[in-house]
Design a protein around this motif. Structure first.
Motif, short mmCIF file in Angstrom:
data_model
loop_
_atom_site.label_atom_id
_atom_site.label_comp_id
_atom_site.label_asym_id
_atom_site.label_seq_id
_atom_site.Cartn_x
_atom_site.Cartn_y
_atom_site.Cartn_z
N LYS A 35 0.84 -1.21 0.00
CA LYS A 35 0.00 0.00 0.00
C LYS A 35 0.87 1.25 0.00
O LYS A 35 0.57 2.23 -0.69
N TYR A 36 1.94 1.22 0.79
CA TYR A 36 2.86 2.36 0.76
C TYR A 36 3.51 2.50 -0.63
O TYR A 36 3.75 3.60 -1.11
N THR A 78 -3.54 18.24 6.28
CA THR A 78 -2.99 19.22 5.34
C THR A 78 -2.12 18.56 4.29
O THR A 78 -2.19 18.90 3.10
N LEU A 79 -1.28 17.61 4.73
CA LEU A 79 -0.45 16.88 3.76
C LEU A 79 -1.33 16.07 2.79
O LEU A 79 -1.03 15.99 1.60
N ALA A 80 -2.41 15.50 3.31
CA ALA A 80 -3.34 14.77 2.44
C ALA A 80 -4.00 15.71 1.44
O ALA A 80 -4.24 15.35 0.28
N LEU A 81 -4.30 16.94 1.89
CA LEU A 81 -4.90 17.93 1.00
C LEU A 81 -3.92 18.33 -0.10
O LEU A 81 -4.31 18.49 -1.27
N SER A 108 -10.07 13.38 -3.94
CA SER A 108 -10.17 13.71 -2.51
C SER A 108 -10.50 12.48 -1.68
O SER A 108 -10.00 12.31 -0.56
N MET A 109 -11.33 11.58 -2.21
CA MET A 109 -11.65 10.35 -1.47
C MET A 109 -10.40 9.48 -1.31
O MET A 109 -10.14 8.90 -0.26
N PHE A 110 -9.60 9.41 -2.36
CA PHE A 110 -8.37 8.61 -2.31
C PHE A 110 -7.37 9.21 -1.33
O PHE A 110 -6.79 8.49 -0.51
N SER A 111 -7.20 10.52 -1.38
CA SER A 111 -6.19 11.16 -0.52
C SER A 111 -6.66 11.23 0.94
O SER A 111 -5.87 10.97 1.86
N VAL A 130 -8.82 9.35 2.63
CA VAL A 130 -8.96 8.08 3.33
C VAL A 130 -7.64 7.30 3.33
O VAL A 130 -7.13 6.92 4.38
N MET A 131 -7.06 7.11 2.15
CA MET A 131 -5.90 6.21 2.06
C MET A 131 -4.60 6.92 2.44
O MET A 131 -3.80 6.40 3.22
N PHE A 132 -4.37 8.12 1.90
CA PHE A 132 -3.09 8.78 2.14
C PHE A 132 -2.97 9.26 3.58
O PHE A 132 -1.93 9.09 4.23
N SER A 133 -4.04 9.89 4.11
CA SER A 133 -3.95 10.41 5.47
C SER A 133 -3.82 9.26 6.48
O SER A 133 -3.08 9.35 7.46
N ARG A 134 -4.50 8.15 6.20
CA ARG A 134 -4.37 7.01 7.12
C ARG A 134 -2.97 6.41 7.05
O ARG A 134 -2.44 5.93 8.05
#
Length: 630
Positions: free
Chosen positions: A8-9, A474-477, A582-585, A587-591
């Motif tokens: 995933k990473y 913010t990083l996810a944004l 936005s859904m991808f970032s 949920v997945m990136f911020s987590r």
């Protein structure tokens, strides 16, 4: 519980690298360029033209940044506009030796400054709309009266051919505006003709009438449905022809669309030479089939030992001259289709289909000229060139083949030229606006500032209110913004001012998902869950709400995309893509960031997620504290 597997990473790192590569071209800006494309239907731009351009520039003492053959044109890129203008004059002088009959279109243009290694990866910048890049806007009016008159004239020929085939005698066929009138001497013959025409011409409404002078007549008019179809077809053919002509200017993502029932909007972003654009768009092209003259007198005229015979004209086919009759047998408006095919010997050929009137005229001509030659001529701006000269091997009607093409590519090119023809109906420019690049640059500057300040305001609020979780959000944004720009660049979408507004809106909507997640984590902590359990439950339980809210917003965006046009559609494209990224970032990136930071801490005691407010307990009871900071 809160650990991501390595794959995933790896996906996230790969997505970030792709986003960086495809976003990068947007930061290089544009350079002034000169584009050379074909100015005649019979002239083809090849890589050899780029060598001639390079030699012409060297002779004029102009050093280009690059000269590249791309598609059907050659583009020479320069460092500044002064060099660009000097280069245009040098190229024009070298390629168009006869200024009154130019073979090439030499137009000013803008191209990306992206380095070659990015282009090799097919990484290109987003197209910019007219309001951001500057350019020219035309509103053109289609003469529907002329289109319907042409349709009625075609019906006259069809009626004459049909009655002749059925051996029905008439006393003359005429056209009164858009009404076809057929005269008869006997009522019985008129009734027979009425039956035939009603059966064979479903688009026409025929009525038996008596003229004021007492003549028996059939009056035919287009049915309302056929009338609308004729207008729509004329408009569609004009739009197709305009698209073919605009390609000669090398405009990136031109806007050519219908407005109302009889108008066409043409927007050409990045075009600097308005006069050249108007000249190309307003060009007329007409196709004619004529008999070629191979007589001794014609050969003497070609050899220069005699005059051109009476009723003949001299043209060139390739570089060889030929003599053809002045009278056209069939014109381009009678041609319904032309496709590259193979003949009976499996050699490249062009299959041509004519309407009934053209088929009748061609049949009469070929019956009397077997063994002679027929030429196809294309007229542009009053000057004609011979596309091909072919031998008539037998009598044929509305379907025939042009053989001897030599190559499949030559057959495809000729078929395209035959199909292109001219406009279905005349058009005139009723509105013309020019938007300067300075205004476009100002709009870009304002749009970028709005996105930057919006992003900054959201980032400051999130970091202050949610602390470390706010930083992750913010990083996810930022990741979301990177992915959105990359996807728009990969799709080569056109970004306009409404599109930039949509980006700013997407930033505000995208942070919504992170707010839901952060508040859900707080709620779990407030309920007494451990930090690791709160992280897990917060993301798992917030996902359903995030999905529902984004799907409903996406439905509204898809509605705008389906039914909107112009700026509305540009807004909708960015809006819909922004929801998906936005859904991808969120949920997945911020987590992934949260798991990377907290996931390996087995004895985690607190989370930096801001203040967690608990409801006040009853006075004197245990746990009467009203505030706990996790």
């Amino acid at each position: 519980m809160n650990r991501y597997p390595l794959w995933k990473y790896a996906i996230l790192v790969f997505a970030m690298l792709i986003g960086l590569v495809y976003t990068l071209p947007n930061f290089y800006g544009e350079a002034p360029a000169v584009q050379v494309s074909s100015g005649k239907a019979t002239v083809k731009v090849t890589s050899e033209i780029s060598d001639r351009i390079a030699r012409a520039l060297a002779g004029a003492g102009v050093t280009p940044d690059s000269v590249a053959f791309e598609g059907n044109s050659v583009r020479a890129r320069f460092n500044d506009t002064d060099t660009q203008l000097k280069a245009r004059d040098a190229i024009n002088k070298a390629l168009n030796t006869d200024p009154t009959d130019p073979s090439f279109v030499v137009a000013l243009n803008l191209v990306s400054r992206s380095p070659a290694w990015l282009k090799s990866l097919h990484a290109f910048p987003m197209y910019l709309g007219l309001d951001l890049r500057g350019g020219v806007h035309f509103l053109m009016q289609v003469d529907m009266k002329a289109a319907l008159a042409k349709k009625a004239e075609a019906e006259v020929g069809d009626v004459r051919s049909l009655l002749r085939d059925k051996n029905i005698r008439h006393a003359g066929i005429s056209r009164d505006d858009n009404t076809v009138l057929v005269n008869f001497r006997e009522a019985e013959v008129r009734d027979a003709a009425l039956k035939v025409l009603t059966d064979q011409q479903p688009d026409m409404l025929w009525t038996a009438i008596t003229a004021p002078n007492g003549d028996l007549q059939l009056s035919g008019v287009l049915k309302p449905k056929a009338l609308v179809a004729a207008q729509e077809n004329a408009l569609k053919q004009n739009i197709t022809t305009l698209q073919n002509r605009v390609n000669e200017l090398g405009v990136a993502e031109p806007v050519i669309q219908q407005q109302g029932l009889d108008r066409v909007v043409v927007q050409l972003p990045g075009v600097q030479d308005t006069a050249k654009a108007l000249d190309i768009i307003g060009r007329t092209a007409n196709l004619e089939f004529r008999l070629a003259d191979m007589s001794a007198e014609a050969q003497a005229a070609l050899a220069g030992t005699g005059p051109v015979p009476f009723g003949r004209e001299r043209y060139t086919v390739g570089r060889a001259p030929t003599i053809v009759h002045k009278e056209a047998v069939v014109t381009g408006d009678m041609l319904t289709d032309a496709q590259p095919r193979q003949d009976q010997n499996n050699q490249p050929a062009v299959s041509v289909t004519l309407d009934s009137k053209g088929g009748r005229l061609m049949k009469e001509m070929t019956r009397n000229n077997v063994g002679n030659y027929m030429a196809a001529l294309l007229f542009e701006k009053g000057k004609g060139e011979v596309l091909t000269v072919a031998r008539i091997q037998g009598e044929f009607g509305n379907q025939f083949q042009i053989t001897g093409m030599g190559s499949t590519e030559a057959a495809a090119d000729l078929a395209l030229l035959l199909r292109a023809g001219g406009l279905a109906a005349p058009m005139e420019v009723i509105e013309q606006r020019t938007i300067g690049p300075t205004l476009g640059a100002e709009n870009i500057d304002k749009g970028i500032h709005s996105v930057i300040w919006g992003f900054t305001a959201v980032a400051v609020f999130m970091c202050v209110y949610y602390l470390l979780f706010g930083l992750f959000s913010t990083l996810a944004l930022g990741f979301n913004l990177l992915m959105l720009v990359a996807v728009l660049s990969m799709l080569q979408a056109t970004l306009s001012l409404p599109g930039m507004a949509a980006i700013a809106l997407v930033l505000g909507m995208a942070i919504d998902s992170n707010v839901l997640i952060n508040e859900r984590v707080r709620e779990e902590l407030r309920g007494g869950a451990s930090p690791q359990a709160a992280i897990h439950a917060g993301y798992e339980r917030a996902f359903a709400t995030i999905l529902d809210s984004n799907v409903t917003t996406l439905i509204a965006g898809l509605s705008l995309l389906a039914f909107g046009s112009g700026p509305v559609k540009g807004f909708a494209v960015v809006h819909c893509l922004g929801i998906l990224t936005s859904m991808f970032s969120a949920v997945m990136f911020s987590r992934a960031l949260v798991n990377l930071w907290y996931g390996r801490q087995k004895k985690l005691k607190s989370l930096s997620v801001g203040q967690i407010w608990k409801p006040a307990a009853a006075p004197g009871s245990a746990g009467s504290s009203t505030e706990v900071k996790a």
